[in-house]
Scaffold this motif. Structure first.
Motif, PDB file in Angstrom:
ATOM      1  N   ILE A  31      21.436  34.180  65.613  1.00 47.17           N
ATOM      2  CA  ILE A  31      21.300  33.305  64.530  1.00 47.17           C
ATOM      3  C   ILE A  31      20.490  33.765  63.494  1.00 47.17           C
ATOM      4  O   ILE A  31      19.171  34.210  64.057  1.00 47.17           O
ATOM      5  N   TYR A  32      20.783  33.890  62.250  1.00 48.54           N
ATOM      6  CA  TYR A  32      19.976  34.285  61.108  1.00 48.54           C
ATOM      7  C   TYR A  32      20.385  33.590  59.948  1.00 48.54           C
ATOM      8  O   TYR A  32      21.175  32.646  59.891  1.00 48.54           O
ATOM      9  N   THR A  33      19.629  34.023  58.852  1.00 46.86           N
ATOM     10  CA  THR A  33      19.749  33.472  57.507  1.00 46.86           C
ATOM     11  C   THR A  33      20.584  34.382  56.733  1.00 46.86           C
ATOM     12  O   THR A  33      19.980  35.312  56.446  1.00 46.86           O
ATOM     13  N   HIS A  34      21.799  33.995  56.089  1.00 47.16           N
ATOM     14  CA  HIS A  34      22.579  34.979  55.295  1.00 47.16           C
ATOM     15  C   HIS A  34      22.133  34.577  53.846  1.00 47.16           C
ATOM     16  O   HIS A  34      22.173  33.553  53.285  1.00 47.16           O
ATOM     17  N   ARG A  67      15.261  26.160  59.602  1.00 48.52           N
ATOM     18  CA  ARG A  67      16.455  25.925  60.058  1.00 48.52           C
ATOM     19  C   ARG A  67      17.158  27.000  61.029  1.00 48.52           C
ATOM     20  O   ARG A  67      17.812  26.395  61.993  1.00 48.52           O
ATOM     21  N   VAL A  68      16.339  28.081  61.305  1.00 51.64           N
ATOM     22  CA  VAL A  68      16.825  28.865  62.174  1.00 51.64           C
ATOM     23  C   VAL A  68      16.549  28.491  63.705  1.00 51.64           C
ATOM     24  O   VAL A  68      17.264  28.637  64.542  1.00 51.64           O
ATOM     25  N   VAL A  69      15.254  27.886  63.875  1.00 52.06           N
ATOM     26  CA  VAL A  69      14.755  27.375  64.808  1.00 52.06           C
ATOM     27  C   VAL A  69      15.673  26.070  65.305  1.00 52.06           C
ATOM     28  O   VAL A  69      16.134  26.008  66.432  1.00 52.06           O
ATOM     29  N   VAL A 119      20.692  34.329  73.065  1.00 52.18           N
ATOM     30  CA  VAL A 119      20.757  33.848  71.688  1.00 52.18           C
ATOM     31  C   VAL A 119      19.462  34.540  70.859  1.00 52.18           C
ATOM     32  O   VAL A 119      18.331  34.369  71.168  1.00 52.18           O
ATOM     33  N   PHE A 120      19.888  35.471  69.914  1.00 54.62           N
ATOM     34  CA  PHE A 120      18.781  36.169  69.304  1.00 54.62           C
ATOM     35  C   PHE A 120      18.473  35.297  67.972  1.00 54.62           C
ATOM     36  O   PHE A 120      19.480  35.571  67.065  1.00 54.62           O
ATOM     37  N   ALA A 121      17.207  34.893  67.783  1.00 53.03           N
ATOM     38  CA  ALA A 121      17.017  34.185  66.685  1.00 53.03           C
ATOM     39  C   ALA A 121      16.187  35.136  65.543  1.00 53.03           C
ATOM     40  O   ALA A 121      15.227  35.733  66.097  1.00 53.03           O
ATOM     41  N   VAL A 122      16.568  35.125  64.443  1.00 54.31           N
ATOM     42  CA  VAL A 122      15.886  36.066  63.404  1.00 54.31           C
ATOM     43  C   VAL A 122      15.215  35.009  62.474  1.00 54.31           C
ATOM     44  O   VAL A 122      15.653  34.349  61.700  1.00 54.31           O
ATOM     45  N   THR A 123      13.737  35.405  62.262  1.00 53.65           N
ATOM     46  CA  THR A 123      12.983  34.635  61.739  1.00 53.65           C
ATOM     47  C   THR A 123      11.898  35.512  60.970  1.00 53.65           C
ATOM     48  O   THR A 123      11.934  36.833  60.962  1.00 53.65           O
TER      49      THR A 123
END
Length: 226
Positions: free
Chosen positions: A172-175, A95-97, A79-83
């Protein structure tokens, strides 16, 4: 008189604060405009690249490249989280977390092992604070991201998949949908989903007649690495 001085001091303080916040707003708008321009310039390149990979995969490349190979059994999921590296951006990172925590809980409930990768100092700090130590964290990338930065990150994700350290890679990222609207999304990065690469550019179902040298496999290997 003392009360009058206090009121005047308060008014002066509020005016100074207003000047500072107005300046911060102008700087933020300027940075946002520059970044948006960079993003818009990359869209045509991104679409053409996706279309090329799709056509190569359709030509038999999907059977030759390991990044297209789906695992029969999914045991480990990255699971690759982009912050971001900085704060003062509202609920952007939160929100990403939250979405990442929820997704990892879902994977555990399904009997799978989630493996956390994080981009950005804010995400790294937030996850460590709650005892979720990332297997790998990329902390040196900022708004001046370079091709070398992108290649380093993509290589780490691809190698983990090709070496069978994980059976699937999710992001998981913010579009970005507009200045006032950004939505958290979750996509499957690996294995590569051919349907997600189809940009629908070709007219009337026609496909370009590529001359491929030295082979589909070699060209696909170079293009996917981009």
């Amino acid at each position: 008189m003392a009360k009058t001085r206090e009121i005047r001091t308060r008014i002066k303080s509020v005016r100074n604060t207003h000047k500072i916040t107005k300046t911060m707003d102008m700087v933020a708008r300027s940075k946002s405009a520059r970044l948006l321009l960079r993003v818009n310039r990359t869209v045509p390149y991104f679409q053409k690249l996706c279309r090329l990979i799709h056509d190569l995969a359709e030509s038999g490349g999907a059977m030759l490249h390991g990044l297209f190979a789906e695992r029969k059994e999914i045991k480990k999921v990255m699971v690759f989280a982009v912050t971001s590296n900085r704060g003062l951006c509202g609920a952007y990172n939160a929100r990403v977390v939250d979405a990442t925590k929820k997704r990892m809980a879902e994977l555990r409930a399904e009997g799978k092992e989630p493996i956390l990768y994080v981009l950005g100092k804010r995400g790294n700090t937030a996850f460590r604070f709650i005892g979720m130590v990332p297997a790998m964290a990329f902390l040196t990338v900022d708004e001046k991201v370079t091709f070398d930065d992108s290649e380093r990150i993509s290589r780490a994700l691809m190698n983990a998949y090709l070496d069978h350290d994980v059976d699937m890679v999710e992001i998981i990222y913010t579009h970005f949908e507009g200045r006032s609207r950004q939505m958290v999304r979750r996509d499957i990065l690996l294995p590569v989903q051919k349907d997600s690469l189809d940009t629908g550019e070709h007219d009337h179902g026609k496909k370009p007649d590529y001359i491929i040298e030295p082979s589909v496999e070699k060209v696909l290997e170079s293009v996917v690495a981009l």
